[in-house]
Write a protein that holds these residues in place. Structure first.
Motif, mmCIF file in Angstrom:
data_model
loop_
_atom_site.group_PDB
_atom_site.id
_atom_site.type_symbol
_atom_site.label_atom_id
_atom_site.label_comp_id
_atom_site.label_asym_id
_atom_site.label_seq_id
_atom_site.Cartn_x
_atom_site.Cartn_y
_atom_site.Cartn_z
ATOM 1 N N THR A 1 0.853 -1.199 0.000
ATOM 2 C CA THR A 1 0.000 0.000 0.000
ATOM 3 C C THR A 1 0.885 1.243 0.000
ATOM 4 O O THR A 1 1.988 1.232 0.557
ATOM 5 C CB THR A 1 -0.899 0.073 1.252
ATOM 6 O OG1 THR A 1 -0.080 -0.056 2.420
ATOM 7 C CG2 THR A 1 -1.953 -1.008 1.261
ATOM 8 N N ASP B 1 -0.866 4.544 0.693
ATOM 9 C CA ASP B 1 -2.136 5.257 0.835
ATOM 10 C C ASP B 1 -1.934 6.775 0.903
ATOM 11 O O ASP B 1 -1.042 7.267 1.597
ATOM 12 C CB ASP B 1 -2.863 4.808 2.111
ATOM 13 C CG ASP B 1 -3.307 3.352 2.067
ATOM 14 O OD1 ASP B 1 -3.169 2.713 1.013
ATOM 15 O OD2 ASP B 1 -3.802 2.863 3.103
ATOM 16 N N PRO C 1 -4.732 10.479 0.073
ATOM 17 C CA PRO C 1 -5.870 11.028 -0.674
ATOM 18 C C PRO C 1 -5.393 11.379 -2.086
ATOM 19 O O PRO C 1 -4.228 11.745 -2.271
ATOM 20 C CB PRO C 1 -6.240 12.286 0.102
ATOM 21 C CG PRO C 1 -5.526 12.208 1.403
ATOM 22 C CD PRO C 1 -4.377 11.299 1.242
ATOM 23 N N HIS D 1 -5.622 13.810 -4.069
ATOM 24 C CA HIS D 1 -4.987 15.108 -4.352
ATOM 25 C C HIS D 1 -3.554 15.175 -3.853
ATOM 26 O O HIS D 1 -2.791 16.043 -4.245
ATOM 27 C CB HIS D 1 -5.828 16.272 -3.784
ATOM 28 C CG HIS D 1 -5.939 16.282 -2.289
ATOM 29 N ND1 HIS D 1 -6.810 15.489 -1.593
ATOM 30 C CD2 HIS D 1 -5.279 16.994 -1.341
ATOM 31 C CE1 HIS D 1 -6.698 15.707 -0.301
ATOM 32 N NE2 HIS D 1 -5.766 16.611 -0.116
ATOM 33 N N LYS D 2 -3.179 14.228 -2.966
ATOM 34 C CA LYS D 2 -1.798 14.196 -2.469
ATOM 35 C C LYS D 2 -1.001 13.039 -3.071
ATOM 36 O O LYS D 2 0.206 12.931 -2.836
ATOM 37 C CB LYS D 2 -1.803 14.003 -0.945
ATOM 38 C CG LYS D 2 -2.250 15.188 -0.149
ATOM 39 C CD LYS D 2 -2.017 14.879 1.337
ATOM 40 C CE LYS D 2 -2.598 15.940 2.224
ATOM 41 N NZ LYS D 2 -2.568 15.527 3.639
ATOM 42 N N ASN E 1 -11.433 -3.721 -0.927
ATOM 43 C CA ASN E 1 -11.294 -2.354 -1.433
ATOM 44 C C ASN E 1 -11.202 -2.291 -2.957
ATOM 45 O O ASN E 1 -11.376 -1.219 -3.529
ATOM 46 C CB ASN E 1 -10.104 -1.663 -0.753
ATOM 47 C CG ASN E 1 -10.401 -1.413 0.715
ATOM 48 O OD1 ASN E 1 -11.556 -1.508 1.141
ATOM 49 N ND2 ASN E 1 -9.373 -1.111 1.497
ATOM 50 N N GLN F 1 -11.868 2.739 -1.733
ATOM 51 C CA GLN F 1 -11.527 3.148 -0.372
ATOM 52 C C GLN F 1 -10.883 4.525 -0.386
ATOM 53 O O GLN F 1 -9.969 4.775 -1.199
ATOM 54 C CB GLN F 1 -10.559 2.135 0.262
ATOM 55 C CG GLN F 1 -9.951 2.556 1.590
ATOM 56 C CD GLN F 1 -10.991 2.805 2.682
ATOM 57 O OE1 GLN F 1 -11.991 2.091 2.803
ATOM 58 N NE2 GLN F 1 -10.793 3.855 3.474
ATOM 59 N N GLY G 1 -8.414 7.178 0.129
ATOM 60 C CA GLY G 1 -6.954 7.086 0.317
ATOM 61 C C GLY G 1 -6.295 5.966 -0.472
ATOM 62 O O GLY G 1 -5.098 5.739 -0.333
ATOM 63 N N MET H 1 -0.020 -4.812 7.503
ATOM 64 C CA MET H 1 -0.527 -3.821 6.556
ATOM 65 C C MET H 1 -1.705 -3.041 7.153
ATOM 66 O O MET H 1 -1.773 -1.819 7.070
ATOM 67 C CB MET H 1 -0.948 -4.516 5.254
ATOM 68 C CG MET H 1 -1.388 -3.582 4.168
ATOM 69 S SD MET H 1 -1.954 -4.440 2.686
ATOM 70 C CE MET H 1 -0.457 -4.647 1.775
ATOM 71 N N VAL H 2 -2.603 -3.757 7.784
ATOM 72 C CA VAL H 2 -3.774 -3.099 8.375
ATOM 73 C C VAL H 2 -3.372 -2.365 9.655
ATOM 74 O O VAL H 2 -3.869 -1.277 9.948
ATOM 75 C CB VAL H 2 -4.903 -4.123 8.614
ATOM 76 C CG1 VAL H 2 -5.998 -3.529 9.475
ATOM 77 C CG2 VAL H 2 -5.478 -4.591 7.276
ATOM 78 N N VAL I 1 -8.323 5.753 12.505
ATOM 79 C CA VAL I 1 -8.950 5.382 11.232
ATOM 80 C C VAL I 1 -9.303 3.893 11.265
ATOM 81 O O VAL I 1 -10.386 3.475 10.839
ATOM 82 C CB VAL I 1 -7.984 5.674 10.050
ATOM 83 C CG1 VAL I 1 -8.602 5.251 8.726
ATOM 84 C CG2 VAL I 1 -7.606 7.152 10.017
#
Ligand code: CAA
Length: 240
Positions: free
Chosen positions: A86, A88, A90, A92-93, A136, A141, A143, A184-185, A192
């Motif tokens: 992952t 992760d 958002p 836009h980032k 996901n 999801q 992010g 990972m989780v 969150v």
């Protein structure tokens, strides 16, 4: 003669549980890993399962790795494309680098893993391709534009491979785990993660062994007519 199984990302997390479950079911198992030598050595010491280091994002390395496993153990009849990462953020980032790292490992990595074993499966008229997707990939999801794209892609891959392999005795299926108790989780910020667990009707994270049992079933001769399907194991979080 016991069948040979290759599990990518097979020395940690869900992959480690899959390697162990297949070994317990009588398979000769090769566990691929990318970088964590220490975890791989500890895994071999604990389980007796041999590990093989290569980067699934690299086609030539995957081809050479598959050839090494086959030289050591025999033709690969079960391949579990589990390796995944992952990055992760958002959207836009999210950087192009974060996009490409995840696509290269999680999606191209499936191509690189399955492509070298596919001709042998076709010749021998038997094969099991099992791809570890994700809830996901089914629901998307926040992010995870990059990750969700790869996991949705897995579903397209197995549906296509199923049609190409069916007459050659090869099945290709995806498993979509929900949130499973792995590193990972656990890397998701605690607040969150708690909010996510609150959305799981089972009220808990899944266990790696719960995914491994799905893999063992799909790998078995009994699962011959299950082809191109997606098994969800997510504690009722989402229904595809
Ligand atoms: N829905 C709507 N809004 C959300 C949201 C959600 N699910 N999650 C976060 N937000 C909001 C926050 O409330 C916050 O809003 P405000 O700015 O108004 O307070 C905002 O988004 C956070 O924005 P930031 O720019 O600060 O975000 P960030 O740069 O800190 O990144 C993140 C946040 C990395 C995406 C973080 O929310 C995160 O890690 N989310 C979890 C993603 C996830 O579930 N990953 C799964 C990993 S495990 C896995 O992938 C295995 C598997 O297959 C299941």
């Amino acid at each position: 003669m016991s069948r040979v199984a290759l599990v990518t990302g097979g020395s940690r997390g869900i992959g480690a549980a899959i390697s162990v479950a297949l070994k317990s079911a009588g398979y000769k198992v090769a566990a691929n890993y990318a970088g964590n030598d220490e975890a791989a050595a500890a895994f071999t010491k604990e389980t007796g399962i041999k590990t093989y280091k290569w980067n699934v994002a690299d086609y030539d390395a995957s081809k050479a790795g598959v050839a090494q496993v086959e030289a050591d153990l025999g033709p690969i009849e079960v391949v579990v494309a589990n390796a995944g990462i992952t990055r992760d953020a958002p959207f836009h980032k999210m950087t192009p680098e974060q996009w490409h790292q995840v696509i290269d490992t999680n999606l191209t990595g499936v191509f690189n893993t399955v492509h070298p074993v596919w001709p042998g499966m076709r010749e021998r008229k038997f094969g099991r391709v099992i791809v570890i997707s994700s809830v996901n990939g089914q629901k998307g999801q926040f992010g995870q534009v990059n990750y969700a794209a790869t996991k949705a892609g897995d579903i397209g891959i197995v549906r296509s491979l199923a049609q190409e392999g069916a007459r050659a005795g090869i099945t290709a299926n995806a498993i979509c785990p929900g949130y499973i108790a792995t590193e990972m989780v656990m890397a998701v910020p605690e607040k969150v993660r708690e909010a996510i667990i609150a959305q799981i009707p089972a009220g808990r994270l899944g266990e790696p062994a719960e995914i491994a049992r799905c893999v063992a079933f799909l790998a078995s001769d009994d699962a011959q007519f299950i082809n191109g399907s997606t098994i969800s194991a997510n504690g009722a979080q989402f229904f595809a």
